[in-house]
Enzyme design. Structure first.
Site, mmCIF file in Angstrom:
data_model
loop_
_atom_site.group_PDB
_atom_site.id
_atom_site.type_symbol
_atom_site.label_atom_id
_atom_site.label_comp_id
_atom_site.label_asym_id
_atom_site.label_seq_id
_atom_site.Cartn_x
_atom_site.Cartn_y
_atom_site.Cartn_z
ATOM 1 N N ARG A 60 0.853 -1.215 0.000
ATOM 2 C CA ARG A 60 0.000 0.000 0.000
ATOM 3 C C ARG A 60 0.873 1.243 0.000
ATOM 4 O O ARG A 60 1.497 1.592 1.007
ATOM 5 C CB ARG A 60 -0.902 0.008 1.240
ATOM 6 C CG ARG A 60 -1.715 1.269 1.404
ATOM 7 C CD ARG A 60 -2.821 1.418 0.392
ATOM 8 N NE ARG A 60 -3.865 0.411 0.571
ATOM 9 C CZ ARG A 60 -4.814 0.163 -0.340
ATOM 10 N NH1 ARG A 60 -4.860 0.847 -1.473
ATOM 11 N NH2 ARG A 60 -5.714 -0.781 -0.111
ATOM 12 N N ARG A 86 0.772 -6.950 -9.458
ATOM 13 C CA ARG A 86 1.308 -6.313 -8.251
ATOM 14 C C ARG A 86 1.468 -7.289 -7.079
ATOM 15 O O ARG A 86 1.985 -6.883 -6.031
ATOM 16 C CB ARG A 86 0.468 -5.099 -7.843
ATOM 17 C CG ARG A 86 -0.944 -5.388 -7.389
ATOM 18 C CD ARG A 86 -1.619 -4.096 -6.901
ATOM 19 N NE ARG A 86 -2.998 -4.329 -6.500
ATOM 20 C CZ ARG A 86 -3.724 -3.494 -5.781
ATOM 21 N NH1 ARG A 86 -3.197 -2.356 -5.350
ATOM 22 N NH2 ARG A 86 -4.965 -3.766 -5.473
ATOM 23 N N HIS A 156 0.300 3.415 -10.527
ATOM 24 C CA HIS A 156 -0.662 3.941 -9.544
ATOM 25 C C HIS A 156 0.090 4.726 -8.453
ATOM 26 O O HIS A 156 0.132 4.321 -7.288
ATOM 27 C CB HIS A 156 -1.380 2.723 -8.960
ATOM 28 C CG HIS A 156 -2.555 2.961 -8.075
ATOM 29 N ND1 HIS A 156 -2.551 3.837 -7.004
ATOM 30 C CD2 HIS A 156 -3.786 2.398 -8.098
ATOM 31 C CE1 HIS A 156 -3.727 3.790 -6.403
ATOM 32 N NE2 HIS A 156 -4.497 2.929 -7.047
ATOM 33 N N ASP A 202 -12.396 9.933 -6.287
ATOM 34 C CA ASP A 202 -11.993 8.752 -7.054
ATOM 35 C C ASP A 202 -12.442 8.996 -8.493
ATOM 36 O O ASP A 202 -13.575 8.713 -8.856
ATOM 37 C CB ASP A 202 -12.636 7.489 -6.456
ATOM 38 C CG ASP A 202 -12.066 6.215 -7.061
ATOM 39 O OD1 ASP A 202 -11.267 6.301 -8.015
ATOM 40 O OD2 ASP A 202 -12.423 5.127 -6.577
ATOM 41 N N GLU A 261 -2.381 8.955 -11.153
ATOM 42 C CA GLU A 261 -1.984 7.714 -11.810
ATOM 43 C C GLU A 261 -1.980 7.854 -13.329
ATOM 44 O O GLU A 261 -2.870 8.498 -13.888
ATOM 45 C CB GLU A 261 -2.966 6.600 -11.409
ATOM 46 C CG GLU A 261 -3.158 6.496 -9.912
ATOM 47 C CD GLU A 261 -4.362 5.642 -9.525
ATOM 48 O OE1 GLU A 261 -4.635 4.655 -10.209
ATOM 49 O OE2 GLU A 261 -5.023 5.984 -8.521
HETATM 50 C C1 BG6 Z 1 -7.692 3.720 -7.430
HETATM 51 C C2 BG6 Z 1 -9.120 3.401 -7.770
HETATM 52 O O1 BG6 Z 1 -6.925 3.743 -8.587
HETATM 53 O O2 BG6 Z 1 -7.187 2.705 -6.555
HETATM 54 C C3 BG6 Z 1 -9.928 3.288 -6.498
HETATM 55 O O3 BG6 Z 1 -9.623 4.406 -8.631
HETATM 56 C C4 BG6 Z 1 -9.318 2.279 -5.566
HETATM 57 O O4 BG6 Z 1 -11.272 2.947 -6.832
HETATM 58 C C5 BG6 Z 1 -7.876 2.641 -5.326
HETATM 59 O O5 BG6 Z 1 -10.042 2.260 -4.347
HETATM 60 C C6 BG6 Z 1 -7.126 1.680 -4.412
HETATM 61 O O6 BG6 Z 1 -7.272 0.377 -4.865
HETATM 62 P P1 BG6 Z 1 -6.703 -0.824 -4.026
HETATM 63 O O7 BG6 Z 1 -7.074 -2.070 -4.764
HETATM 64 O O8 BG6 Z 1 -5.199 -0.646 -3.989
HETATM 65 O O9 BG6 Z 1 -7.311 -0.730 -2.650
#
Ligand code: BG6
Length: 288
Positions: A60, A86, A156, A202, A261
């Site tokens: 994360r 990932r 991302h 978002d 992103e």
């Molecule tokens: C973003 C999405 O790119 O990633 C969101 O637009 C999403 O909808 C976020 O919640 C995080 O995603 P994840 O799978 O890493 O929790």
């Protein structure tokens, strides 16, 4: 020795790059960049203190590589969000220091029996990281099979900010977007000069060239996010309620990050013929 093999959090292997421009760390798990610190600056990327560092779970923060789908799997909710790339171990296939002082590394992921069980296509994905005055991350996807395929991808990037409520993101003025806050999918058009953050945000912006400048007014720091071969942009902050629902995200961390992103997803998804390749890249620059 500017490129060091290291053991990172959770015992996961990573590479540490150091040169006159700064420092970067990339995990083989997910080809995931977790840190980028310019030589005379502070950390640019955001990492959650609650992140998992474990096989099968995404990291994360930093720069997750989303492939071969973006968001939820189109038909199987048991598959990992944002694709399997990932949560797979990538292989280091190139590393070099250049005479201009930059450092380059490439990590590679190819299809195998596990990937073909969920996504029945032959591919190679190569993630190249270039640590120079800027940080460039480039994802080259090749169709190595005999049939065409369609895929989605995203770099991302999570950025560290002092206060999301004093942060703006530009480069989206006048663009159509899909508003996914609250789990919906509402078509809107951005008529604001810059994006400001006052609630869960978002947004998926198709056909948006960028660049996007993140202005963190509380610290005075600005970061330019440029894109090459990435038609879509995504801007995300989970805010309070969504943060509280994520096990790998601290309840009080949402004011300190924003995601901007570079993607090819939704209507910008890639169609690759046999033998074809496409590269999607993002260049991050501390604007001084
Ligand atoms: C973003 C999405 O790119 O990633 C969101 O637009 C999403 O909808 C976020 O919640 C995080 O995603 P994840 O799978 O890493 O929790």
């Amino acid at each position: 020795m500017p490129i060091i093999d290291a053991i990172g959090q959770g015992g996961l292997p990573c590479l540490e790059l150091t040169n006159r421009f700064g420092f970067a760390r990339v995990y083989l798990h997910g080809a995931h960049v977790t840190h980028w610190t310019p030589a005379d600056g502070s950390e640019m990327l955001w990492m959650s203190a609650r992140s998992f560092f474990a096989a099968g779970k995404p990291i994360r923060g930093g720069i997750p590589v989303c492939f071969p789908w973006f968001g939820g799997h189109p038909s199987d909710a048991t598959q990992p969000a944002h694709g399997f790339a990932r949560v797979r171990a990538w292989t280091v296939t190139a590393r070099a220091d250049f005479t201009d002082g930059s450092t380059h590394v490439t990590l590679t992921l190819s299809d195998d029996a596990d990937s073909r069980a969920v996504w029945p296509h032959a591919f190679t994905a190569e993630l190249t990281l270039i640590l120079a005055a800027t940080l460039t991350v480039a994802l080259k996807v090749s169709n190595t099979g005999a049939a065409p395929f369609v895929c989605e991808e995203a770099l991302h990037s999570y950025f560290s900010v002092s206060d999301i409520e004093q942060t703006t993101v530009d480069g989206c003025h006048g663009q159509a977007y899909i508003d996914k806050a609250g789990g919906g999918a509402v078509d809107r058009r951005d008529d604001a000069e810059v994006i400001r953050f006052t609630a869960e945000t978002d947004r998926f912006y198709p056909a948006t060239p960028g660049p996007h400048v993140i202005t963190d007014a509380a610290s005075g720091r600005r970061i330019r996010v440029s894109k090459q071969g990435a038609q879509s942009s995504v801007v995300w902050n989970p805010w309070i309620a969504k943060a509280a629902k994520m096990p790998d995200y601290g309840d009080h961390e949402w004011p300190s990050m924003v995601c901007v992103e570079a993607a090819n997803a939704g209507s910008d998804r890639l169609h690759l013929a046999p033998g074809a390749s496409a590269t999607c890249a993002t260049t991050l620059e501390w604007v001084r």
